[in-house]
Each structure stands twice: as structure tokens, then as C-alpha cells.
Scaffold this motif. Structure first.
Motif, short mmCIF file in Angstrom:
data_model
loop_
_atom_site.label_atom_id
_atom_site.label_comp_id
_atom_site.label_asym_id
_atom_site.label_seq_id
_atom_site.Cartn_x
_atom_site.Cartn_y
_atom_site.Cartn_z
N THR A 184 3.05 -8.28 -10.31
CA THR A 184 4.05 -9.30 -10.05
C THR A 184 4.88 -8.90 -8.84
O THR A 184 5.17 -7.72 -8.64
N CYS A 185 5.21 -9.91 -8.02
CA CYS A 185 6.09 -9.66 -6.87
C CYS A 185 7.06 -10.83 -6.73
O CYS A 185 6.86 -11.89 -7.30
N ARG A 186 8.10 -10.61 -5.94
CA ARG A 186 9.18 -11.58 -5.80
C ARG A 186 8.74 -12.86 -5.09
O ARG A 186 9.20 -13.95 -5.43
N SER A 187 7.89 -12.71 -4.06
CA SER A 187 7.62 -13.87 -3.22
C SER A 187 6.22 -13.80 -2.62
O SER A 187 5.62 -12.73 -2.51
N LEU A 188 5.75 -14.94 -2.17
CA LEU A 188 4.47 -15.02 -1.48
C LEU A 188 4.54 -14.23 -0.18
O LEU A 188 3.56 -13.59 0.21
N GLU A 189 5.68 -14.23 0.47
CA GLU A 189 5.84 -13.48 1.71
C GLU A 189 5.64 -11.98 1.46
O GLU A 189 4.99 -11.30 2.27
N ASP A 190 6.19 -11.46 0.36
CA ASP A 190 5.99 -10.05 0.03
C ASP A 190 4.52 -9.75 -0.20
O ASP A 190 3.99 -8.75 0.28
N LEU A 191 3.84 -10.63 -0.93
CA LEU A 191 2.42 -10.42 -1.21
C LEU A 191 1.61 -10.46 0.08
O LEU A 191 0.74 -9.61 0.31
N GLU A 192 1.89 -11.42 0.94
CA GLU A 192 1.15 -11.53 2.20
C GLU A 192 1.39 -10.32 3.09
O GLU A 192 0.47 -9.83 3.75
N GLU A 193 2.62 -9.79 3.11
CA GLU A 193 2.90 -8.60 3.90
C GLU A 193 2.16 -7.39 3.33
O GLU A 193 1.59 -6.59 4.08
N TYR A 194 2.14 -7.26 2.00
CA TYR A 194 1.37 -6.19 1.37
C TYR A 194 -0.10 -6.30 1.78
O TYR A 194 -0.74 -5.30 2.14
N GLN A 195 -0.65 -7.51 1.73
CA GLN A 195 -2.06 -7.71 2.06
C GLN A 195 -2.37 -7.35 3.52
O GLN A 195 -3.43 -6.83 3.81
N ARG A 196 -1.45 -7.62 4.41
CA ARG A 196 -1.64 -7.28 5.83
C ARG A 196 -1.47 -5.79 6.09
O ARG A 196 -2.26 -5.17 6.79
N GLU A 197 -0.43 -5.20 5.52
CA GLU A 197 -0.01 -3.85 5.89
C GLU A 197 -0.63 -2.73 5.04
O GLU A 197 -0.76 -1.61 5.53
N HIS A 198 -0.99 -3.01 3.80
CA HIS A 198 -1.41 -1.94 2.89
C HIS A 198 -2.75 -2.16 2.20
O HIS A 198 -3.47 -1.21 1.93
N ALA A 199 -3.07 -3.41 1.86
CA ALA A 199 -4.27 -3.68 1.06
C ALA A 199 -5.56 -3.20 1.72
O ALA A 199 -6.42 -2.65 1.01
N PRO A 200 -5.75 -3.36 3.02
CA PRO A 200 -7.03 -2.92 3.58
C PRO A 200 -7.33 -1.44 3.31
O PRO A 200 -8.45 -1.11 2.90
N GLU A 201 -6.37 -0.57 3.48
CA GLU A 201 -6.60 0.86 3.24
C GLU A 201 -6.79 1.16 1.75
O GLU A 201 -7.70 1.90 1.37
N ILE A 202 -5.95 0.58 0.90
CA ILE A 202 -6.04 0.82 -0.54
C ILE A 202 -7.35 0.27 -1.09
O ILE A 202 -8.04 0.92 -1.87
N ASP A 203 -7.72 -0.95 -0.66
CA ASP A 203 -8.97 -1.56 -1.13
C ASP A 203 -10.19 -0.79 -0.64
O ASP A 203 -11.20 -0.69 -1.35
N LEU A 204 -10.11 -0.23 0.57
CA LEU A 204 -11.24 0.56 1.10
C LEU A 204 -11.49 1.80 0.25
O LEU A 204 -12.65 2.15 -0.02
N ARG A 205 -10.44 2.46 -0.21
CA ARG A 205 -10.62 3.63 -1.09
C ARG A 205 -11.33 3.22 -2.38
O ARG A 205 -12.22 3.93 -2.85
N HIS A 206 -10.94 2.08 -2.95
CA HIS A 206 -11.59 1.58 -4.16
C HIS A 206 -13.05 1.25 -3.88
O HIS A 206 -13.95 1.65 -4.62
N HIS A 207 -13.28 0.52 -2.80
CA HIS A 207 -14.64 0.10 -2.47
C HIS A 207 -15.55 1.31 -2.20
O HIS A 207 -16.69 1.34 -2.66
#
Length: 110
Positions: free
Chosen positions: A60-83
Motif C-alpha cells: 500500500t502507498c499514499r498516492s499513484l505519484e508515489d507508486l509511479e516514482e518507485y517504479q521509475r527510480e527503484h523497481a527496475p533494479e529490485i525486479d532484476l534481482r528477483h528475475h
């Protein structure tokens, strides 16, 4: 409030190790970014007969903006480790949901 959901089917040969890794490594990394307020992991109770176990990992997060920023700034690296760790052993479906009501209580007789 926004609910970010990752429904994932993980191969049974690595499911127990995956669940432990999610709890000890992956989710703490996601939460450590500061964008999410909470998380949970749920397991599908009535599994279709296949070689996998299905989980819903929800944040859960406060806003769509927070989620979109997470997806741009952090998700690629975190998801790559999982993948990299589980390549060929999982299938994932991601969704974003807007929470429109929480903890709605049942009215008597209705």
C-alpha cells in the motif's frame, strides 16, 4: 490510497525458498525505499493442479505519484534481482488498484 498487487505463480521446486527470500530480502528492499506504508503476502488457497504455487504480494502507498516514482527510480533494479534469481521459475501479473473503501462493516439484516 493505492494498492500495488503482484500475483505470482512460483514453481513448487523453489516455492519455499522463494517465500523465505521474499520475506527476508525482497520485501525489506521494497519497503526500504520509503514509498510504501505496508505489505502482505497471501497464498491462493484453491490452487489449480499445476507445478506452481500462487501468491499475491501486496503493497500500500499514499498516492499513484508515489507508486509511479518507485517504479521509475527503484523497481527496475529490485525486479532484476528477483528475475535473475528465479528466471524461468515464475510468472507474474502486476496491477494497481485504488482503495475506495476499507473495513466496511456489515449492517444488521441486510
Amino acid at each position: 490510497m493505492i494498492l500495488y498487487n503482484e500475483t505470482l505463480s512460483i514453481d513448487n521446486t523453489v516455492a519455499d525458498e522463494w517465500l523465505q527470500w521474499m520475506q527476508e530480502v525482497h520485501i525489506p528492499a521494497v519497503m526500504g525505499t520509503g514509498y510504501f506504508l505496508g505489505n502482505q503476502i497471501s497464498r491462493l488457497m484453491h490452487e489449480v493442479a499445476n507445478d506452481g504455487t500462487t501468491y499475491a504480494v501486496q503493497y500500500t502507498c499514499r498516492s499513484l505519484e508515489d507508486l509511479e516514482e518507485y517504479q521509475r527510480e527503484h523497481a527496475p533494479e529490485i525486479d532484476l534481482r528477483h528475475h535473475t534469481r528465479y528466471q524461468g521459475k515464475y510468472v507474474v501479473f502486476r496491477s494497481m488498484l485504488e482503495v475506495v473503501a476499507r473495513d466496511v462493516e456489515r449492517k444488521g439484516g441486510e
